[in-house]
Write a protein that holds these residues in place. Structure first.
Motif, PDB file in Angstrom:
ATOM      1  N   THR A   1     -13.108  -0.945   1.788  1.00 14.77           N
ATOM      2  CA  THR A   1     -12.157  -0.009   1.183  1.00 14.77           C
ATOM      3  C   THR A   1     -11.578   0.938   2.227  1.00 14.77           C
ATOM      4  N   LEU A  43      -8.713  -0.584   4.079  1.00 13.67           N
ATOM      5  CA  LEU A  43      -7.488  -0.929   3.349  1.00 13.67           C
ATOM      6  C   LEU A  43      -6.204  -0.357   3.963  1.00 13.67           C
ATOM      7  N   THR A  47      -4.515  -2.486   6.590  1.00 15.40           N
ATOM      8  CA  THR A  47      -3.901  -3.766   6.241  1.00 15.40           C
ATOM      9  C   THR A  47      -2.384  -3.655   6.156  1.00 15.40           C
ATOM     10  N   SER A  75      -6.414  -7.586   6.965  1.00 16.40           N
ATOM     11  CA  SER A  75      -6.404  -8.135   5.604  1.00 16.40           C
ATOM     12  C   SER A  75      -7.568  -9.092   5.395  1.00 16.40           C
ATOM     13  N   VAL A 125     -10.801  -7.094   5.120  1.00 17.58           N
ATOM     14  CA  VAL A 125     -10.953  -6.439   3.817  1.00 17.58           C
ATOM     15  C   VAL A 125     -11.371  -7.451   2.749  1.00 17.58           C
ATOM     16  N   TYR A 160     -14.922  -7.373   0.707  1.00 17.57           N
ATOM     17  CA  TYR A 160     -15.072  -7.325  -0.746  1.00 17.57           C
ATOM     18  C   TYR A 160     -15.850  -8.535  -1.262  1.00 17.57           C
TER      19      TYR A 160
END
Length: 104
Positions: free
Chosen positions: A15, A18, A21, A30, A33, A37
């Motif tokens: 997070t 983010l 990205t 990207s 991330v 996740y």
């Protein structure tokens, strides 16, 4: 609890990454991330084998939210105000209460 802490840390790192990205226009960030996740959810899926999903998810989401707010202030230059601090304190109190209640 070790896997849960790792799941939380992975989600917080993803997070916090983010903004880098650039709206998923930066391929390297990207991918980082998305993998962060995915790893966090995978770890959470391992955690719920031993801890009820309601408790595990509440701790994961609550602790993650509070830690992301701290990361935002400390490393991303975001501001705090009394509403933010009070809200985060309530989240932390809720997570602690869940753990102390023996819900897991």
């Amino acid at each position: 609890m070790g896997l849960l802490a790792l799941a939380i840390g992975t989600e917080v790192a993803a997070t916090a990454s983010l903004p880098r990205t650039e709206g998923f226009r930066s391929p390297g960030w990207s991918v980082l991330v998305v993998l962060g996740y995915a790893s966090s959810i995978w770890l959470l899926s391992l955690v719920v084998r031993d801890i009820p999903v309601s408790t595990a998810y509440a701790v994961w989401a609550g602790a993650g939210t509070a830690l992301v707010a701290v990361v935002g202030v400390v490393w991303l230059g975001e501001d705090w105000n009394w509403v933010t601090v009070t809200s985060l304190a309530m989240i932390v109190i809720g997570v602690v209460a869940l753990n102390m209640s023996g819900a897991h």
